[in-house]
Scaffold this motif. Structure first.
Motif, mmCIF file in Angstrom:
data_model
loop_
_atom_site.group_PDB
_atom_site.id
_atom_site.type_symbol
_atom_site.label_atom_id
_atom_site.label_comp_id
_atom_site.label_asym_id
_atom_site.label_seq_id
_atom_site.Cartn_x
_atom_site.Cartn_y
_atom_site.Cartn_z
ATOM 1 N N ASP A 79 0.784 -1.258 0.015
ATOM 2 C CA ASP A 79 0.015 -0.088 0.135
ATOM 3 C C ASP A 79 0.866 1.349 0.161
ATOM 4 N N GLY A 80 2.101 1.153 -0.862
ATOM 5 C CA GLY A 80 2.775 2.485 -0.916
ATOM 6 C C GLY A 80 3.518 2.755 0.171
ATOM 7 N N ARG A 81 3.919 1.638 0.930
ATOM 8 C CA ARG A 81 4.576 1.859 2.303
ATOM 9 C C ARG A 81 5.818 0.765 2.386
ATOM 10 N N LEU A 82 6.970 0.866 2.628
ATOM 11 C CA LEU A 82 7.974 -0.045 2.998
ATOM 12 C C LEU A 82 7.658 -0.432 4.459
ATOM 13 N N HIS A 83 7.305 -1.484 4.869
ATOM 14 C CA HIS A 83 7.428 -2.010 6.272
ATOM 15 C C HIS A 83 8.675 -2.601 6.701
ATOM 16 N N VAL A 84 9.262 -2.493 7.444
ATOM 17 C CA VAL A 84 10.538 -3.091 7.999
ATOM 18 C C VAL A 84 10.140 -4.040 9.504
ATOM 19 N N TYR A 85 10.523 -4.869 9.225
ATOM 20 C CA TYR A 85 10.434 -5.883 10.621
ATOM 21 C C TYR A 85 11.645 -6.473 11.041
ATOM 22 N N GLU A 86 11.583 -6.751 12.421
ATOM 23 C CA GLU A 86 12.809 -7.384 13.038
ATOM 24 C C GLU A 86 12.567 -8.703 13.492
ATOM 25 N N VAL A 87 13.354 -9.756 12.944
ATOM 26 C CA VAL A 87 12.966 -10.881 13.487
ATOM 27 C C VAL A 87 13.310 -11.037 14.867
ATOM 28 N N ALA A 126 8.025 -21.554 11.711
ATOM 29 C CA ALA A 126 7.431 -20.048 11.734
ATOM 30 C C ALA A 126 8.517 -19.299 12.398
ATOM 31 N N VAL A 127 8.932 -18.091 11.436
ATOM 32 C CA VAL A 127 9.861 -17.351 11.899
ATOM 33 C C VAL A 127 8.958 -15.858 12.183
ATOM 34 N N THR A 128 9.248 -15.360 13.117
ATOM 35 C CA THR A 128 8.325 -14.114 13.820
ATOM 36 C C THR A 128 9.042 -12.961 13.732
ATOM 37 N N ALA A 129 8.507 -11.805 13.475
ATOM 38 C CA ALA A 129 9.063 -10.613 13.402
ATOM 39 C C ALA A 129 8.113 -9.413 14.066
ATOM 40 N N LEU A 130 8.749 -8.331 14.357
ATOM 41 C CA LEU A 130 7.869 -7.260 14.852
ATOM 42 C C LEU A 130 8.210 -6.200 14.078
ATOM 43 N N PRO A 131 7.472 -5.054 13.914
ATOM 44 C CA PRO A 131 7.573 -3.843 13.116
ATOM 45 C C PRO A 131 8.485 -3.053 13.755
ATOM 46 N N VAL A 132 9.520 -2.621 13.029
ATOM 47 C CA VAL A 132 10.543 -1.474 13.629
ATOM 48 C C VAL A 132 10.266 -0.061 12.906
ATOM 49 N N GLU A 133 9.700 -0.124 11.621
ATOM 50 C CA GLU A 133 9.848 1.313 10.870
ATOM 51 C C GLU A 133 8.927 1.005 9.712
ATOM 52 N N THR A 134 8.274 2.050 9.077
ATOM 53 C CA THR A 134 7.339 2.281 7.918
ATOM 54 C C THR A 134 7.807 3.626 7.373
ATOM 55 N N VAL A 135 7.891 3.168 6.067
ATOM 56 C CA VAL A 135 8.642 4.444 5.096
ATOM 57 C C VAL A 135 7.560 4.648 3.869
ATOM 58 N N ALA A 136 6.952 5.649 3.965
ATOM 59 C CA ALA A 136 6.247 5.794 2.692
ATOM 60 C C ALA A 136 7.085 6.009 1.260
ATOM 61 N N LEU A 137 6.528 5.420 0.492
ATOM 62 C CA LEU A 137 7.342 5.590 -0.983
ATOM 63 C C LEU A 137 6.732 6.092 -1.825
ATOM 64 N N ARG A 138 5.646 7.032 -1.634
ATOM 65 C CA ARG A 138 5.187 8.035 -2.665
ATOM 66 C C ARG A 138 5.476 9.371 -2.312
#
Length: 138
Positions: A79-87, A126-138
């Protein structure tokens, strides 16, 4: 870490049958449950192996998923965003164990999921990860 890039992530048209769930894996990896940036658990699933005669680029998409370690980053564009997760961890579980998907009210979580070990459907990784950052790409 695993050099997995630019895979199409598709929500299956029929998520209630095995054929429906597996159909999307011919073109990339699959998606179930919540969406990146939303409360709840987002599952992205892919093959660790497939039948030898299937020559799809994605037949072994998650074969090395076990090499992800706590602290590694996972990037998902949605949805136009880069979602960064940390394992945060990984677990080998029974195919009948769905508890990892229970909504425990802990917020957003990414789960990468595959059959395990490769060339078997005996267990699941199953590898789990939590969000650490979201960056708008547009």
């Amino acid at each position: 870490t695993l050099d997995i890039m630019d895979f199409t992530i598709t929500h299956p048209a029929d998520p209630f049958t095995e054929d429906g769930l597996l159909a999307v894996l011919a073109e990339g990896v699959g998606h179930l449950f919540s969406y990146p940036g939303s409360e709840g658990k987002t599952m992205i699933y892919g093959h660790s192996s497939d039948w030898w005669w299937k020559k799809s680029t994605f037949a072994r998409a998650f074969r090395r998923l076990n090499q992800l370690k706590p602290g590694d980053s996972v990037y998902v564009t949605y949805d136009g965003r880069l979602h960064v997760y940390e394992v945060t961890g990984q677990a080998i579980i029974s195919p009948q164990d769905y508890s990892i998907f229970d909504d425990d009210g802990s917020g957003e979580q990414l789960i990468l999921y595959t059959c395990w070990p490769p060339d078997s459907t005996k267990m699941r990784l199953a590898v789990t990860a939590l969000p650490v950052e979201t960056v708008a790409l547009r």
